[in-house]
Design a protein around this motif. Structure first.
Motif, mmCIF file in Angstrom:
data_model
loop_
_atom_site.group_PDB
_atom_site.id
_atom_site.type_symbol
_atom_site.label_atom_id
_atom_site.label_comp_id
_atom_site.label_asym_id
_atom_site.label_seq_id
_atom_site.Cartn_x
_atom_site.Cartn_y
_atom_site.Cartn_z
ATOM 1 N N HIS A 1 0.645 -1.451 0.339
ATOM 2 C CA HIS A 1 0.178 0.198 -0.051
ATOM 3 C C HIS A 1 0.675 1.260 0.090
ATOM 4 O O HIS A 1 0.602 2.736 -0.859
ATOM 5 C CB HIS A 1 -0.806 0.101 0.934
ATOM 6 N N VAL A 2 1.880 1.309 0.049
ATOM 7 C CA VAL A 2 3.184 2.486 0.682
ATOM 8 C C VAL A 2 3.639 2.515 -0.757
ATOM 9 O O VAL A 2 3.300 3.719 -1.232
ATOM 10 C CB VAL A 2 3.998 2.462 2.178
ATOM 11 N N GLY B 1 -3.996 6.753 7.545
ATOM 12 C CA GLY B 1 -2.875 5.826 6.812
ATOM 13 C C GLY B 1 -3.161 4.402 7.796
ATOM 14 O O GLY B 1 -3.060 3.682 7.319
ATOM 15 N N HIS C 1 0.971 4.456 -3.003
ATOM 16 C CA HIS C 1 0.926 5.493 -2.701
ATOM 17 C C HIS C 1 -0.567 5.090 -1.828
ATOM 18 O O HIS C 1 -2.023 6.305 -2.211
ATOM 19 C CB HIS C 1 0.613 6.522 -3.282
ATOM 20 N N ASP C 2 -1.289 3.886 -1.709
ATOM 21 C CA ASP C 2 -2.585 4.237 -1.506
ATOM 22 C C ASP C 2 -2.542 3.849 0.842
ATOM 23 O O ASP C 2 -2.322 2.549 0.544
ATOM 24 C CB ASP C 2 -3.146 2.431 -2.072
ATOM 25 N N TYR C 3 -2.930 4.875 0.903
ATOM 26 C CA TYR C 3 -2.590 4.755 2.084
ATOM 27 C C TYR C 3 -4.130 4.288 3.692
ATOM 28 O O TYR C 3 -4.100 4.490 4.203
ATOM 29 C CB TYR C 3 -2.405 6.447 3.005
ATOM 30 N N HIS D 1 -4.723 1.852 5.612
ATOM 31 C CA HIS D 1 -4.067 0.219 4.995
ATOM 32 C C HIS D 1 -2.229 0.094 5.414
ATOM 33 O O HIS D 1 -2.263 -1.350 4.662
ATOM 34 C CB HIS D 1 -3.791 0.806 3.722
ATOM 35 N N VAL D 2 -2.437 1.235 5.847
ATOM 36 C CA VAL D 2 -0.900 0.788 6.309
ATOM 37 C C VAL D 2 -0.766 0.187 7.493
ATOM 38 O O VAL D 2 0.015 -0.940 8.175
ATOM 39 C CB VAL D 2 0.137 1.953 6.108
#
Length: 141
Positions: free
Chosen positions: A105-106, A115, A109-111, A117-118
């Motif tokens: 995800h990082v 955040g 760039h899909d946080y 998703h991380v």
């Protein structure tokens, strides 16, 4: 003094520490097992945002079948008595799966919101590490 009273019983401080460690192990392990089980079922059934979660970062949809299956098998391996080597592999698998998800995800760039998703996969990885570290001797190699 190495003894303490618990109700009407006298136990040693070492016994109390051991009982506390076992309670902590099961608390963390149940939290981990519940979370990973729900995640695995969600992926296998493609419920909620599981479809978007993987396709938005470029993975094919069939990855949910693979990940969901491995998650459920990993939880079973951690919870069943015996099979200490399989438990080691399951803990490692959960760690690699969760840190890999966070990094995927990082890199995409899909946080997610705040955040999520991380952070969530890293929380699951931390629960896995805590469960592994707190294991009673009967669950170790």
């Amino acid at each position: 003094m190495n003894k303490m009273m618990i109700g009407s019983e006298t136990i040693t401080k070492a016994e109390a520490r051991s009982a506390g460690k076992v309670a902590a192990y099961w608390t963390v392990t149940i939290m981990l097992a519940f979370s990973i089980t729900l995640s695995g079922i969600g992926q296998l059934m493609r419920m909620g945002g599981n479809v978007d979660l993987v396709t938005d970062i470029g993975f094919p949809l069939y990855i949910t079948n693979i990940l969901g299956t491995w998650k459920l098998l990993g939880v079973l391996a951690i919870l069943v008595p015996g099979v200490p080597r399989l438990k080691e592999w399951a803990y490692a698998g959960i760690f690699f799966l969760m840190t890999g998800a966070a990094l995927s995800h990082v890199y995409a760039h899909d946080y997610g919101d705040a955040g999520f998703h991380v952070i969530l996969p890293l929380v699951y990885a931390a629960l896995g590490i805590a469960s592994w570290a707190l294991r009673p001797n009967g669950r170790k190699l």
